[in-house]
Write an enzyme that holds these catalytic residues in place. Structure first.
Site, PDB file in Angstrom:
ATOM      1  CE  LYS A   1      49.142  35.400 -52.547  1.00  0.00           C
ATOM      2  NZ  LYS A   1      49.169  36.795 -52.185  1.00  0.00           N
TER       3      LYS A   1
ATOM      4  CG  HIS B   1      48.533  35.601 -58.437  1.00  0.00           C
ATOM      5  ND1 HIS B   1      47.901  36.168 -57.366  1.00  0.00           N
ATOM      6  CD2 HIS B   1      49.797  36.097 -58.422  1.00  0.00           C
ATOM      7  CE1 HIS B   1      48.735  36.976 -56.724  1.00  0.00           C
ATOM      8  NE2 HIS B   1      49.896  36.947 -57.341  1.00  0.00           N
TER       9      HIS B   1
ATOM     10  CG  HIS C   1      52.976  37.529 -51.006  1.00  0.00           C
ATOM     11  ND1 HIS C   1      53.266  36.331 -51.624  1.00  0.00           N
ATOM     12  CD2 HIS C   1      52.492  38.333 -51.981  1.00  0.00           C
ATOM     13  CE1 HIS C   1      52.993  36.419 -52.913  1.00  0.00           C
ATOM     14  NE2 HIS C   1      52.514  37.607 -53.155  1.00  0.00           N
TER      15      HIS C   1
ATOM     16  CE  LYS D   1      51.993  33.746 -55.794  1.00  0.00           C
ATOM     17  NZ  LYS D   1      50.608  34.268 -55.761  1.00  0.00           N
TER      18      LYS D   1
END
Length: 588
Positions: A232, A471, A230, A473
């Site tokens: 990025k 999107h 996950h 976090k």
């Protein structure tokens, strides 16, 4: 000092400077060009980067002349005072006058070059070595260190394209880490067709197999049914002798870029260490980044670590936090997050009647990580909240210990309601990544049992024109209802035990070891602390701009210097109404 600067200049002298001197000595340049202005004219005719010392008498006039003509900008915000602008043919290096490093007179350019760039296989190698700065300049940044992405259909004010990460003319090699990745989006952003591109992603779209410059790294063998890759992140290498790190909240796909909001953090352009530097791995950010990369246990990542160790991370004003699959004892997950908060003295000191607001804005809220007789445990309320407060964690399942904690904190989960989803630009097109696991394995509603009091929605003061499903976090805290922020964390971690980790049981009784956790996912993020900019600095959230009205202005006459922090939502948020329910794609 003049002697040392001359030695450094011999090391960093570039091809075009030497070329000019050779032509001048042969009389192949006009008499009028045997001046600093002539040198400027000569260099302006070439595209390759050159490096000149703005503090030397010989080059100083060139630097000032180019700056006046806006060919370059001397940027004293970077610790090495390096900045290229408009054209890529000039890079300025300022030596530190206090440098007492000794250089051997027998140290040759070729030997130093081989030592520092031997890993570069691409023909577009760095033209010269960087100089590690030994002096940190404290300043308040004019713009937010967090940058908002725009989309093809929606352009929030002062936002930037995701392509900006890859569109530098000096980029010659990049490592792109993602959950999903569209090769077209990355490759079409390049200014050159021969950028060495390393793809480290779980799901790859529009693969290009006929290019010798693209390397696909297998990560599916590193995950299980209950985990994912996950992270990025982008690590870029430049021909100017610099490295740059980007931490994103978004995947690098056309679909996501077109429908969802996101943001990223980027480091300065980080220079190569000076020859014989002992500071190759000790810098905290670099060490934590390398620790993460070594967990791949692949030779390619070991080679990447060797390259990273050649650069100075001394200007990085952030802490790196990551998660990797398996059991760890403080190196990853929420324990690493806790270590940074503790080391940077970010545990709050609250007045008797003061509450700490702890905000989490994510795209996924997973189910409980533990169950007990009195209820369940959520990763946010039972681990992150007490951890952030500096108290013992995890809390016992249920509400008893949590209710005691609520006398000091106010947890906030910023998550879209069903009506917000349909109101947003692109509507359901942006709903695929929004996952809320409401019904736990005991068949009870996590919302009704535990989390109902903590759900918030975005402020109605936001314009519908730029309202998109995020999107991102983001985690942050505030003591003053979000007038300022104590710190902020952005990255790939959602509210799940797979992302942050969960306690490892050390006995059949179910008791856990507070210093051991298990993560399932590959994740990365950065923690930003205002004190790294200035001891009196405070973060101020901004929504539709990257700047404050007055840079570094003070708040209500206090001593704090203010740093803008750009967010993809407006603060403070609004509490859910009785009729509001969190969006859950399973409702469809």
């Amino acid at each position: 000092m003049n002697r040392q600067r001359s030695d450094v200049q011999n090391v960093v002298a570039s091809y075009w400077v030497n070329k000019y001197e050779k032509l001048k000595s042969k009389g192949e340049v006009e008499e009028s060009e045997r001046t600093n202005i002539g040198k400027e004219n000569f260099l302006n005719q070439h595209d390759d980067p050159i490096m000149i010392d703005s503090q030397s008498d010989e080059d100083g006039e060139v630097v000032r002349s180019l700056a006046k003509k806006r060919k370059i900008r001397i940027d004293h915000t970077n610790e090495t005072n390096i900045k290229s602008e408009c054209s890529d043919n000039v890079v300025i290096i300022n030596d530190d006058d206090d440098d007492d490093t000794e250089y051997s007179e027998t140290e040759s350019l070729e030997e130093t070059h081989d030592e520092n760039v031997s890993q570069v296989k691409n023909e577009r190698k760095p033209h010269s070595l960087g100089i590690e700065s030994r002096k940190t300049e404290t300043r308040i940044p004019e713009e937010s260190p967090i940058i908002i992405f725009n989309t093809p259909a929606i352009h929030p004010p002062n936002s930037t394209s995701i392509s900006s990460i890859f569109d530098s003319k000096s980029l010659y090699k990049t490592y792109v880490f993602s959950f999903e990745l569209d090769v077209d989006l990355v490759v079409n952003s390049f200014k050159s067709s021969d950028v060495e591109t390393h793809i480290i992603a779980q799901n790859v779209y529009n693969e290009i197999h006929d290019s010798q410059h693209i390397v696909y790294h297998d990560v599916k063998s590193l995950i299980t049914e209950w985990s994912c890759h996950h992270s990025k992140m982008v690590i870029n290498f430049h021909t100017t002798g610099h490295l740059q790190v980007f931490i994103s909240t978004s995947n690098f796909t056309l679909a996501e870029y077109g429908a969802l909001g996101g943001c990223f953090w980027k480091s300065d352009l980080l220079p190569l260490l000076q020859p014989n530097s002992k500071n190759k791995i000790q810098e905290p950010f670099k060490k934590d980044l390398c620790d993460y990369l070594l967990q791949y246990k692949r030779q390619e990542m070991k080679n990447l670590v060797k390259e990273i160790q050649k650069y100075s991370f001394s200007s990085v004003k952030a802490s790196f936090v990551s998660s990797t699959p398996g059991v760890s004892h403080g190196e990853f997950g929420y324990l690493k997050f806790h270590e940074h908060l503790k080391n940077q003295q970010l545990f709050p000191t609250l007045k008797e009647d003061q509450h700490l607001k702890i905000l989490s804005q994510v795209s996924t809220i997973a189910g409980p990580f533990r169950y007990g007789i009195k209820g369940s445990s959520n990763i946010f309320t039972h681990i992150l909240c007490p951890l952030i407060l500096g108290q013992d964690f995890p809390l016992a399942p249920g509400r008893d210990e949590l209710d005691n904690l609520l006398t000091k904190i106010e947890p906030i989960i910023l998550f879209p309601t069903r009506s917000e989803l349909f109101m947003a630009q692109r509507g359901l097109m942006g709903a695929g990544c929004l996952i809320y696991d409401n019904v736990n394995k005991r068949g009870k509603s996590q919302y009704d049992e535990l989390l109902k009091d903590f759900f918030y929605k975005r402020s109605m003061a936001e314009s519908n024109k730029f309202f998109v499903n995020n999107h991102s976090k983001i985690y942050c805290t505030s003591k003053d209802d979000f007038a300022t922020l104590e710190w902020i964390f952005i990255g790939s971690m959602n509210l799940s035990k797979s992302a942050w980790g969960y306690p490892v049981a050390k006995s059949k009784s179910g008791n856990s070891d507070s210093r051991s956790l298990r993560c399932n996912n590959w994740e990365v993020g950065v923690l930003l602390d205002p004190k790294t900019f200035d001891e009196h600095a405070k973060f101020v959230p901004v929504f539709d701009t990257n700047k404050l009205e007055t840079v570094g202005r003070r708040l209500d006459g206090a001593d704090e210097k203010l740093v803008p922090i750009r967010l993809p939502f407006k603060l403070p948020p609004q509490k859910y109404d009785e009729s509001d329910k969190p969006w859950c794609k399973f409702d469809l």
